[in-house]
Write an enzyme that holds these catalytic residues in place. Structure first.
Site, PDB file in Angstrom:
ATOM      1  N   GLY A  12      80.234  91.976  50.161  1.00 48.75           N
ATOM      2  CA  GLY A  12      80.272  93.390  48.951  1.00 48.75           C
ATOM      3  C   GLY A  12      78.799  94.217  48.652  1.00 48.75           C
ATOM      4  O   GLY A  12      78.540  93.897  49.865  1.00 48.75           O
ATOM      5  N   ASN A 113      76.961  84.631  51.271  1.00 46.31           N
ATOM      6  CA  ASN A 113      77.450  83.368  51.254  1.00 46.31           C
ATOM      7  C   ASN A 113      78.466  83.214  52.111  1.00 46.31           C
ATOM      8  O   ASN A 113      78.243  82.423  53.056  1.00 46.31           O
ATOM      9  CB  ASN A 113      77.976  82.393  50.097  1.00 46.31           C
ATOM     10  CG  ASN A 113      77.040  82.020  49.117  1.00 46.31           C
ATOM     11  OD1 ASN A 113      76.459  81.389  49.148  1.00 46.31           O
ATOM     12  ND2 ASN A 113      77.571  82.327  47.450  1.00 46.31           N
ATOM     13  N   ILE A 142      74.441  91.422  45.181  1.00 46.87           N
ATOM     14  CA  ILE A 142      73.937  91.702  44.036  1.00 46.87           C
ATOM     15  C   ILE A 142      74.313  90.645  43.566  1.00 46.87           C
ATOM     16  O   ILE A 142      73.371  90.678  41.880  1.00 46.87           O
ATOM     17  CB  ILE A 142      74.358  92.894  43.143  1.00 46.87           C
ATOM     18  CG1 ILE A 142      76.472  92.215  43.175  1.00 46.87           C
ATOM     19  CG2 ILE A 142      74.050  94.110  44.276  1.00 46.87           C
ATOM     20  CD1 ILE A 142      76.841  93.531  42.482  1.00 46.87           C
ATOM     21  N   ASP A 143      74.867  89.980  43.373  1.00 49.30           N
ATOM     22  CA  ASP A 143      75.569  88.236  42.728  1.00 49.30           C
ATOM     23  C   ASP A 143      74.091  87.648  42.484  1.00 49.30           C
ATOM     24  O   ASP A 143      73.791  85.984  41.744  1.00 49.30           O
ATOM     25  CB  ASP A 143      76.255  87.364  43.014  1.00 49.30           C
ATOM     26  CG  ASP A 143      77.685  88.560  42.901  1.00 49.30           C
ATOM     27  OD1 ASP A 143      77.643  89.132  42.290  1.00 49.30           O
ATOM     28  OD2 ASP A 143      78.401  88.763  44.614  1.00 49.30           O
ATOM     29  N   ARG A 191      81.601  85.852  39.656  1.00 49.08           N
ATOM     30  CA  ARG A 191      81.702  85.201  39.137  1.00 49.08           C
ATOM     31  C   ARG A 191      81.640  83.897  38.800  1.00 49.08           C
ATOM     32  O   ARG A 191      81.924  82.985  37.820  1.00 49.08           O
ATOM     33  CB  ARG A 191      82.616  84.795  40.287  1.00 49.08           C
ATOM     34  CG  ARG A 191      84.200  83.976  40.537  1.00 49.08           C
ATOM     35  CD  ARG A 191      84.132  83.744  42.242  1.00 49.08           C
ATOM     36  NE  ARG A 191      84.752  84.841  42.975  1.00 49.08           N
ATOM     37  CZ  ARG A 191      85.885  85.422  42.855  1.00 49.08           C
ATOM     38  NH1 ARG A 191      87.207  85.093  41.727  1.00 49.08           N
ATOM     39  NH2 ARG A 191      86.170  86.948  43.655  1.00 49.08           N
ATOM     40  N   ARG A 303      76.238  98.096  42.383  1.00 52.88           N
ATOM     41  CA  ARG A 303      76.059  97.672  43.176  1.00 52.88           C
ATOM     42  C   ARG A 303      75.996  98.913  43.979  1.00 52.88           C
ATOM     43  O   ARG A 303      75.517  99.124  45.635  1.00 52.88           O
ATOM     44  CB  ARG A 303      77.154  96.732  44.262  1.00 52.88           C
ATOM     45  CG  ARG A 303      78.891  97.654  44.593  1.00 52.88           C
ATOM     46  CD  ARG A 303      79.479  96.856  45.012  1.00 52.88           C
ATOM     47  NE  ARG A 303      81.072  97.627  45.684  1.00 52.88           N
ATOM     48  CZ  ARG A 303      81.893  96.404  45.916  1.00 52.88           C
ATOM     49  NH1 ARG A 303      81.764  94.868  45.325  1.00 52.88           N
ATOM     50  NH2 ARG A 303      82.754  97.157  45.860  1.00 52.88           N
TER      51      ARG A 303
END
Length: 412
Positions: A12, A113, A142-143, A191, A303
């Site tokens: 993303g 990741n 952004i996570d 998530r 985002r």
């Protein structure tokens, strides 16, 4: 640096991902790279031999500044999972043949990741085959869920947008009164990790009470207790605003969005598409309370809002891009650049490199002690962690009243 560099973007996008790309390009050129290639749509595009020479698009300092202020992934992104090396050696042979053709010395991949999984596998194959190319990961998400780094570029700008938007939503709720009150539920990305949703607490200040409740995916969600809290709040105030992560789950492991009519889609990495959490909860609360309800999904806005980017975030994104090239030039491979926080006041950070094998496919969650005991809000420790990352502004380059971005044709 004697050879060429190739860089790709994956996963993303963020408001800061292109600042890292600019950092890679400028540092590579300054260190003597002959060419800096960009993969079109990441490793998936490279397998199709889709790439470009970045010097055709970054021709001067203004282009660099435009790129740093351009949202989304300038090169295009992908969610492509490389097979295990022993499962399909031909894929790796093809990739490395392309790298040899382009005389690549350093391979830089900007992502989260799953992107670090790509760096891990490519660097492992290089070791197995004795290939001299070096592979470095450049953090982006952004996570904010990458292990071993204090935070990730992209998170600060998203947190700034979330805090600002939630504050504006709260202000909007003051305008009208309804007989049974109004409940607004804001769905925020995340998530398994609640870093983004927790940023809703940034709305709280002298001129704003902040959201009434915040629910993170790290804490099991109890629908009955949630309903009881909403009813109690409506007895005290006419407008209630609640921030929820898209990934909140019940004790039995089901996502709340699965209780509604969400679409069951799974990507290449096995991740379910999550959407509809706020929609389900707002409908449920409307039925339980008779109140007017609103469901707001910030979705991709959180985002892509480069007009509200954090200056700290943009500068650090550029910094890690440059650090990735420096690490490769100095002989590192199979590593990811990480940000290290040296102090909060004044805020100072630096970069190091860590073994990507200790980062790929791992997730950094919000510490339990940074969430209140009842699981309905974040603590001051969380806010103190986030606040330095949202500081400063980056003014867009405005043309005819609208921000100007660096552009490339989409059909390359």
């Amino acid at each position: 640096m004697k050879g060429n560099v190739i860089v790709g973007q994956s996963g993303g996008p963020t408001a800061a991902i292109n600042s890292s790309l600019a950092g890679v390009y400028r540092t590579a050129i300054d260190r003597g790279a002959k060419k800096v290639y960009g993969m079109i749509h990441g490793i998936q595009g490279l397998l199709q031999e889709r790439y470009l020479d970045l010097s055709q698009y970054i021709t001067n300092d203004l282009d660099t500044e435009l790129l740093k202020r351009t949202p989304a992934a300038f090169l295009g992104s992908c969610r492509y999972k490389l097979p295990e090396i022993h499962e399909d050696m031909e894929v790796y042979k093809k990739i490395f043949a392309i790298l040899d053709k382009l005389e690549i010395e350093a391979f830089i991949y900007i992502g989260g990741n799953d992107s670090m999984d790509t760096i891990k596998k490519l660097s492992d194959y290089a070791i197995i085959t004795g290939h001299p190319a070096r592979f470095i990961g450049c953090p982006k998400t952004i996570d904010n869920d990458l292990a071993l780094t204090d935070h990730t570029p992209g998170y600060g700008s998203a947190a700034k947008y979330i805090g600002t938007s939630v504050k504006e939503i709260i202000r909007d709720g003051y305008c009208l009164e309804y007989e049974n009150g109004v409940v607004t539920i804001v769905e925020i990305m995340g998530r398994n990790a609640g870093w983004l949703t927790g940023a809703a607490a940034l709305a709280k200040g002298e001129d704003c009470d902040g959201p009434d409740m915040i629910y993170l995916p790290e804490i099991p969600f109890d629908l009955e207790k949630f309903t009881q809290r909403v009813k109690k709040l409506l007895q005290k105030k006419s407008s209630v605003v609640i921030a929820v992560s898209e990934g909140i789950r019940l004790k039995d492991g089901r996502y709340v969005c699965e209780l509604g009519d969400s679409i069951d889609f799974v990507d290449a990495f096995g991740h379910k598409q999550l959407s509809g959490t706020a929609g389900y909860l707002s409908s449920f609360i409307a039925g339980e309370t008779g109140s007017k309800t609103r469901a707001i999904e910030l979705s991709t806005l959180q985002r892509s809002a480069s007009h509200l980017a954090s200056r700290v975030d943009i500068l650090e994104a550029y910094q890690v891009g440059g650090a990735a090239v420096k690490a490769a030039d100095e002989g590192d491979s199979g590593k990811m650049v990480v940000l290290v926080r040296h102090s909060d006041d004044p805020y100072q950070s630096g970069t190091e490199v860590k073994d990507v094998h200790k980062i790929a496919n791992d997730e950094k969650l919000v510490p339990r002690e940074w969430v209140t005991k009842d699981g309905t809000y974040v603590t001051d420790e969380f806010i103190n962690y986030v606040r330095p990352l949202i500081q400063g502004d980056v003014s867009p380059v405005m043309v005819d009243g609208i921000p100007r971005h660096l552009y490339r044709p989409l059909n390359l």
